[in-house]
Design a protein around this motif. Structure first.
Motif, short mmCIF file in Angstrom:
data_model
loop_
_atom_site.label_atom_id
_atom_site.label_comp_id
_atom_site.label_asym_id
_atom_site.label_seq_id
_atom_site.Cartn_x
_atom_site.Cartn_y
_atom_site.Cartn_z
N LEU B 73 -9.02 -29.62 60.23
CA LEU B 73 -9.13 -28.39 59.44
C LEU B 73 -8.76 -27.17 60.29
CD1 LEU B 73 -12.33 -29.08 57.33
CD2 LEU B 73 -9.96 -29.15 56.59
N THR B 74 -9.07 -27.21 61.57
CA THR B 74 -8.66 -26.13 62.46
C THR B 74 -7.14 -26.02 62.50
OG1 THR B 74 -10.63 -26.38 63.84
CG2 THR B 74 -8.72 -25.31 64.87
N GLU B 75 -6.47 -27.17 62.57
CA GLU B 75 -4.99 -27.16 62.58
C GLU B 75 -4.45 -26.55 61.29
OE1 GLU B 75 -3.65 -31.16 63.15
OE2 GLU B 75 -4.78 -31.39 65.02
N ILE B 76 -5.07 -26.90 60.16
CA ILE B 76 -4.61 -26.34 58.88
C ILE B 76 -4.85 -24.83 58.84
CG2 ILE B 76 -5.05 -26.31 56.38
CD1 ILE B 76 -5.73 -29.32 56.65
N PHE B 77 -6.02 -24.44 59.32
CA PHE B 77 -6.40 -23.02 59.29
C PHE B 77 -5.55 -22.19 60.26
CE2 PHE B 77 -9.64 -19.76 58.39
CZ PHE B 77 -10.03 -20.14 57.13
N ASN B 78 -4.97 -22.84 61.21
CA ASN B 78 -4.17 -22.11 62.21
C ASN B 78 -2.76 -21.79 61.73
OD1 ASN B 78 -5.77 -21.52 64.41
ND2 ASN B 78 -5.57 -23.56 65.30
N GLN B 79 -2.44 -22.18 60.50
CA GLN B 79 -1.07 -21.97 60.01
C GLN B 79 -1.07 -21.06 58.80
OE1 GLN B 79 0.57 -25.86 59.17
NE2 GLN B 79 -0.57 -26.73 60.88
N CYS B 80 -0.08 -20.17 58.75
CA CYS B 80 0.13 -19.37 57.55
C CYS B 80 1.62 -19.03 57.45
CB CYS B 80 -0.72 -18.11 57.56
SG CYS B 80 -0.34 -16.95 58.88
N ASP B 81 2.00 -18.44 56.35
CA ASP B 81 3.41 -18.06 56.15
C ASP B 81 3.63 -16.57 56.38
OD1 ASP B 81 4.75 -20.62 55.10
OD2 ASP B 81 2.91 -20.49 53.92
N HIS B 82 2.60 -15.79 56.08
CA HIS B 82 2.64 -14.34 56.30
C HIS B 82 1.20 -13.92 56.61
CE1 HIS B 82 6.58 -14.57 54.34
NE2 HIS B 82 5.98 -15.21 53.34
N ALA B 83 1.05 -12.70 57.09
CA ALA B 83 -0.32 -12.25 57.41
C ALA B 83 -0.49 -10.79 57.03
CB ALA B 83 -0.61 -12.46 58.88
N ILE B 84 -1.75 -10.43 56.83
CA ILE B 84 -2.08 -9.04 56.49
C ILE B 84 -3.07 -8.51 57.52
CG2 ILE B 84 -3.25 -7.56 54.81
CD1 ILE B 84 -2.18 -9.41 52.60
N LYS B 85 -2.76 -7.32 58.03
CA LYS B 85 -3.67 -6.64 58.95
C LYS B 85 -4.46 -5.61 58.16
CE LYS B 85 -0.49 -7.10 62.89
NZ LYS B 85 -1.22 -8.15 63.59
N VAL B 86 -5.78 -5.63 58.32
CA VAL B 86 -6.66 -4.70 57.63
C VAL B 86 -7.22 -3.73 58.66
CG1 VAL B 86 -8.75 -4.47 56.22
CG2 VAL B 86 -7.27 -6.48 55.94
N PRO B 87 -7.05 -2.43 58.47
CA PRO B 87 -7.52 -1.46 59.47
C PRO B 87 -9.01 -1.64 59.79
CG PRO B 87 -6.19 -0.36 57.82
CD PRO B 87 -6.40 -1.77 57.33
N GLY B 88 -9.34 -1.63 61.06
CA GLY B 88 -10.73 -1.74 61.49
C GLY B 88 -11.23 -3.16 61.64
#
Lengths: 64, 160
Positions: B73-88
């Motif tokens: 599950l860690t391996e799955i959670f470590n992957q994404c296609d895009h990401a969003i940065k939220v201030p703070g």
């Protein structure tokens, strides 16, 4: 009544699309473009005007 | 009124998502393949709805011990296609492609700065931006107002 669509989005993203002043299939066509773009419909309710012809709807408005 | 439809938001359009991010002051980073989180799946929370595919579940069920399941599950959670940065926030929101949709994934451990309902403002902002884009593409003039409830109402009329 002018054809108008209201899209209401709650703070958690639940979205309702309401069509006003429409009759028949044009209602489906105009609202489907929006609901398909936003997500997928979970509930659809058709109002009585949907089943009216344009002429019946016009008459109904004049009488009300 | 002649027709009412209620719909659940599905994230499919990255341009609308980018507009929604700008609206909230967040930043969409396209093609960022990992996102900031605790980094190790501890099994103390539910997995995000829609993250695991049937193939994932079959493989996960094949592990005979918890350590291997968590590692997977860690391996799955470590992957994404895009990401969003939220201030703070120290942690980020990952967007994982599943079929036509993007599933938002984030770690809501409090030190990361993202709450369990961190996605709610984005769900609203995305639905508004996507509806506006679709409406304008279909020839509508769009008016927007914010109601006392916090809901956002778009009024669409024909431009012709």
């Amino acid at each position: 009544m002018d054809k108008t669509i209201k899209v209401t989005v709650t703070p958690d993203g639940k979205t309702t699309v309401e069509a006003f002043g429409y009759t028949g299939e044009t209602c489906i066509r105009d609202t489907a473009a929006l609901t398909n773009a936003i997500g997928f419909p979970v509930n659809t309710e058709v109002k009585s005007e949907f089943f009216m012809s344009e002429a019946e709807a016009h008459l109904d408005l004049r009488q009300s | 009124m002649s027709h009412v439809t209620t719909c659940d938001v599905k994230v499919r359009n990255l341009d609308a998502l980018e507009q929604a991010c700008q609206r909230l002051g967040w930043t969409l980073v396209r093609n960022q393949k990992t996102f900031a989180w605790y980094g190790k799946w501890l099994g103390d929370t539910e997995l995000p709805h829609g993250l695991l595919t049937d193939e994932h579940r079959v493989k996960w069920n094949g592990f005979t011990n918890t350590r291997d399941q968590r590692q997977y599950l860690t391996e799955i959670f470590n992957q994404c296609d895009h990401a969003i940065k939220v201030p703070g926030a120290k942690y980020e929101i990952g967007l994982v492609r599943r079929g036509e949709d993007y599933v938002p994934v984030w770690d809501y451990w409090q030190d990361g700065g993202l709450s369990q309902d961190a996605w709610a403002p984005m769900a609203q902002a995305y639905a508004v931006c996507q509806a506006k884009m679709a409406a304008e593409a279909n020839g509508f003039i769009v008016g927007e107002s914010t109601l006392d409830t916090g809901s956002i109402e778009l009024t669409l009329t024909r431009a012709w």
